[in-house]
Design an enzyme around this catalytic site. Structure first.
Site, PDB file in Angstrom:
ATOM      1  CG  ASN A   1      54.786 -40.551 -18.626  1.00  0.00           C
ATOM      2  OD1 ASN A   1      56.047 -39.925 -18.684  1.00  0.00           O
ATOM      3  ND2 ASN A   1      54.141 -40.528 -19.235  1.00  0.00           N
TER       4      ASN A   1
ATOM      5  CG  HIS B   1      57.563 -43.727 -21.870  1.00  0.00           C
ATOM      6  ND1 HIS B   1      57.967 -43.566 -20.757  1.00  0.00           N
ATOM      7  CD2 HIS B   1      55.992 -43.578 -21.996  1.00  0.00           C
ATOM      8  CE1 HIS B   1      57.266 -42.116 -20.939  1.00  0.00           C
ATOM      9  NE2 HIS B   1      55.989 -42.403 -21.188  1.00  0.00           N
TER      10      HIS B   1
ATOM     11  CB  CYS C   1      57.276 -40.035 -23.456  1.00  0.00           C
ATOM     12  SG  CYS C   1      56.611 -39.152 -22.868  1.00  0.00           S
TER      13      CYS C   1
END
Length: 328
Positions: free
Chosen positions: A285, A255, A115
């Site tokens: 996500n 994020h 990520c």
């Protein structure tokens, strides 16, 4: 002598067409809409259909960038792509995107850093520009995580979504642009977010498929413990190394891992929630695509003004982490 920096001249994003609600997710996992919305912050996410993949979403995001900047694709000298689930293991995703954009000659390569990947990719692009190697670089984060999810696993299936985001970085000698980066990785957490089969070490087999070992596995408790420590550290370190303090921050682009996590970390830094934005409720996500997707939305909403100081921060598999400081 003026200092060379890289600045963002445009941004873009692309989301799959199919919207998957929590009600649909709950068909295969033992949970509730209240739990998913309260614990994670997700109401819906996008899953790629059979015609959408990492390169096709990346192409759409890249074309948006080019159109907004009003520049020709051939003016791009390099492409850096962050991707976890590429179209194939032959040609890089960047190469597929380059061909689709009709760029005759430019450097392309993919990176994998979970990520945090988009922060890493921007760091590479910034280095290209600051070193004088290139003057214009396309950076893309594109992820098709739905293909790697176990629809019976409550610890992953409700969390993730698919999408792509992109920016174009360009040479500048002005005060605006990236002021600094801070990136790293803690290899002791390699097993916190992983899959048990599908690589060279443990190739796909009938048994691994039946055990769902090819699917993404995540220790959510370990992720929380890591992220709530590394988020504030990344923000503080990039500020310190660039000669700024928390009081100078105008905005934080985080994020989109978990709504509660983002709020917890902002509180730990004593920063008001008005200085960040959260869109995980609509997209889930999206791994390394989450930061550029959010940035693109904020740019389209004219959130930033000249002189604003913005921190980007991300963390993920590896366990990797990174932050960037940008001045408008």
């Amino acid at each position: 002598m003026k200092k060379i920096k890289s600045k963002i001249i445009s941004s873009g994003r692309a989301l799959p067409l199919d919207i998957v609600t929590n009600k649909e997710i709950l068909k295969t996992i033992n949970s509730s809409e209240e739990w998913i919305e309260t614990k994670i912050g997700v109401r819906e996410r996008r899953f790629a259909n059979g015609k959408e993949n990492a390169s096709s979403l990346g192409i759409k995001a890249a074309k948006q960038c080019l159109e907004k900047a009003n520049i020709e694709a051939d003016s791009v000298e390099a492409i850096v792509v962050s991707v976890g689930c590429p179209d194939n293991f032959g040609a890089s995703t960047g190469s597929l995107i380059k061909a689709a954009l009709g760029i005759k000659s430019c450097s392309v390569h993919d990176i994998t850093a979970g990520c945090s990947g988009f922060i890493f990719a921007m760091r590479i692009a910034d280095s290209y520009i600051v070193s004088g190697m290139y003057k214009r670089v396309l950076v893309i984060g594109t992820e098709i995580l739905s293909i790697a999810l176990d629809k019976y696993d409550r610890s992953t299936y409700p969390y993730f979504g698919d999408g792509a985001g992109a920016v174009i970085l360009e040479y500048t000698e002005t005060s605006e642009g990236f002021q600094g980066f801070y990136i790293g990785s803690d290899g002791s957490g390699n097993d916190v977010i992983t899959n048990l089969a599908g690589g060279v070490k443990n190739p796909i087999s009938f048994d691994s498929i039946m055990r769902r070992d090819c699917c993404l596995k995540m220790n959510a408790t370990a992720v929380w413990k890591f992220a709530t420590k590394i988020f504030p550290l990344c923000v503080n370190r990039v500020l310190e190394e660039s000669g700024y303090s928390l009081n100078d921050i105008d905005f934080v682009i985080s994020h989109q891992s978990n709504e509660r996590m983002i709020k917890h970390c902002m509180n730990a830094l004593n920063l008001p929630l008005e200085k960040t934005a959260i869109n995980i409720q609509r997209y889930g996500n999206t791994a390394s695509a989450s930061v550029p997707i959010l940035f693109s939305e904020l740019m389209d909403s004219n959130v930033f003004k000249k002189g604003d100081l913005v921190v980007w921060v991300a963390f993920g598999a590896g366990l990797s982490y990174g932050s960037a400081l940008y001045k408008f």
